[in-house]
Scaffold this motif. Sequence first.
Motif, PDB file in Angstrom:
ATOM      1  N   ALA A 178       0.992  -1.148   0.129  1.00  0.00           N
ATOM      2  CA  ALA A 178      -0.385   0.207   0.265  1.00  0.00           C
ATOM      3  C   ALA A 178       1.384   1.198  -0.334  1.00  0.00           C
ATOM      4  O   ALA A 178       1.662   2.033   1.109  1.00  0.00           O
ATOM      5  N   ASP A 179       1.340   1.853  -0.986  1.00  0.00           N
ATOM      6  CA  ASP A 179       1.779   3.413  -0.716  1.00  0.00           C
ATOM      7  C   ASP A 179       1.046   4.148  -0.990  1.00  0.00           C
ATOM      8  O   ASP A 179       0.304   4.394  -2.346  1.00  0.00           O
ATOM      9  N   ALA A 180       0.431   4.614  -0.230  1.00  0.00           N
ATOM     10  CA  ALA A 180      -0.829   4.693   0.517  1.00  0.00           C
ATOM     11  C   ALA A 180      -0.549   6.580   0.489  1.00  0.00           C
ATOM     12  O   ALA A 180       0.133   6.391   2.212  1.00  0.00           O
ATOM     13  N   CYS A 181      -1.640   7.189   1.530  1.00  0.00           N
ATOM     14  CA  CYS A 181      -1.834   8.274   1.821  1.00  0.00           C
ATOM     15  C   CYS A 181      -2.563   8.188   3.608  1.00  0.00           C
ATOM     16  O   CYS A 181      -3.744   7.672   3.023  1.00  0.00           O
ATOM     17  N   ALA A 182      -1.881   7.769   4.066  1.00  0.00           N
ATOM     18  CA  ALA A 182      -2.353   6.961   5.542  1.00  0.00           C
ATOM     19  C   ALA A 182      -3.168   8.406   6.113  1.00  0.00           C
ATOM     20  O   ALA A 182      -2.776   9.731   6.316  1.00  0.00           O
ATOM     21  N   VAL A 183      -4.608   7.896   6.643  1.00  0.00           N
ATOM     22  CA  VAL A 183      -5.638   8.625   7.518  1.00  0.00           C
ATOM     23  C   VAL A 183      -4.559   8.793   8.661  1.00  0.00           C
ATOM     24  O   VAL A 183      -5.064   8.061   9.464  1.00  0.00           O
ATOM     25  N   VAL A 184      -4.652   9.632   9.675  1.00  0.00           N
ATOM     26  CA  VAL A 184      -3.742  10.002  10.935  1.00  0.00           C
ATOM     27  C   VAL A 184      -4.782  10.237  11.168  1.00  0.00           C
ATOM     28  O   VAL A 184      -3.596  10.180  13.380  1.00  0.00           O
ATOM     29  N   GLY A 185      -5.993  11.013  11.753  1.00  0.00           N
ATOM     30  CA  GLY A 185      -6.495  11.674  12.336  1.00  0.00           C
ATOM     31  C   GLY A 185      -7.095  12.975  12.158  1.00  0.00           C
ATOM     32  O   GLY A 185      -6.564  13.290  11.698  1.00  0.00           O
ATOM     33  N   HIS A 186      -8.079  13.309  12.792  1.00  0.00           N
ATOM     34  CA  HIS A 186      -8.630  14.408  12.325  1.00  0.00           C
ATOM     35  C   HIS A 186      -8.538  15.226  10.359  1.00  0.00           C
ATOM     36  O   HIS A 186      -8.577  16.090  10.685  1.00  0.00           O
ATOM     37  N   GLY A 187      -8.745  14.291  10.115  1.00  0.00           N
ATOM     38  CA  GLY A 187      -8.644  14.135   8.616  1.00  0.00           C
ATOM     39  C   GLY A 187      -7.638  14.502   7.674  1.00  0.00           C
ATOM     40  O   GLY A 187      -7.468  14.946   6.898  1.00  0.00           O
ATOM     41  N   ARG A 188      -6.382  14.330   8.756  1.00  0.00           N
ATOM     42  CA  ARG A 188      -5.252  14.760   8.320  1.00  0.00           C
ATOM     43  C   ARG A 188      -4.829  13.338   7.570  1.00  0.00           C
ATOM     44  O   ARG A 188      -4.943  12.025   7.926  1.00  0.00           O
ATOM     45  N   THR A 189      -3.719  13.374   6.519  1.00  0.00           N
ATOM     46  CA  THR A 189      -3.261  12.271   5.886  1.00  0.00           C
ATOM     47  C   THR A 189      -1.409  12.343   5.607  1.00  0.00           C
ATOM     48  O   THR A 189      -1.057  13.610   5.709  1.00  0.00           O
TER      49      THR A 189
END
Length: 294
Positions: free
Chosen positions: A230-241
């Motif tokens: 998964a070469d991807a933008c991880a969601v890290v909380g409060h809508g942030r990636t």
Amino acid sequence: MAHRRRPSLALLASWLAVIVIVLVSLLGKSSAAADFWLDEFTTDGDVRIDHDHASGQKVASLILDRRSGAGFNSTQKYLFGEFSVEMKLIPGNSAGTVTSFYLTSGEGDDHDEIDMEFMGNSSGAPTVLNTNVWASGDGKKEHQFDLWFDPSADFHRYTIIWNRNNVIFQVDGVTLRVFPRYADLPYPDARPMAVHATLWDGSYWATLKGQIKIDWASAPFVVSYRDYTADACAVVGHGRTDCPAGSDGRWMNRVPDDTDRLTVAWAKRNCLQYNYCDDGWRFPKGFPGECSRS
């Protein structure tokens, strides 16, 4: 008669040490394989984690029998990325089964989803790959392809590229379908999605629209997955990636190039067996908006 010398206690101890080291090494590899899948995913049903020593790959196998199917889903959610896995499908008569690799935001009526589903077949018939895109609960956008190889004979790579511009479906690096974004039409660009894989009884629709059911005498059915990335933008909380470095150059800005257009045209001529934009019975009030533009 010559007497054989008994090995010394020191020599026996050294042999035992070597054996212990080998066993620990083998168990360590198996444990590492298990840790990878168990750290990245939660599982449901009969999921078996093994280490394929011939290839050095970690393998997760899903088992389907009369009791239940099986699946796994990522603990991490993403907003855009390139998701890829190698799969080896069910050999022989797999009619009625459905194997999947897909992304989804959940089960709600307004959910987003990107699907690669493999519909089981009677022995000797082509395996059908069903691709679909859902946006805000708007789906029914299937393209179905007859695979041009036996997906049960060996592992093959299946890839979903999802960015702000389009969704791209690939098999072994060959682009089969591109679902483009149009500003005035639904597109999955706001809801984070998890990665899922499942194996289940789809007898009611999977093979020839449900005409051929599962032959349980052939159970258990097994599908194996390996080399997931998964070469991807991880969601890290409060809508942030959190997007990986260099993703803009790899997949974030990816749009079809000349090679993609050629392979999509090839797949349409040789492999496409269902296109929702040709199904007037399904859309008596008119086709979805993108059908007149793509």
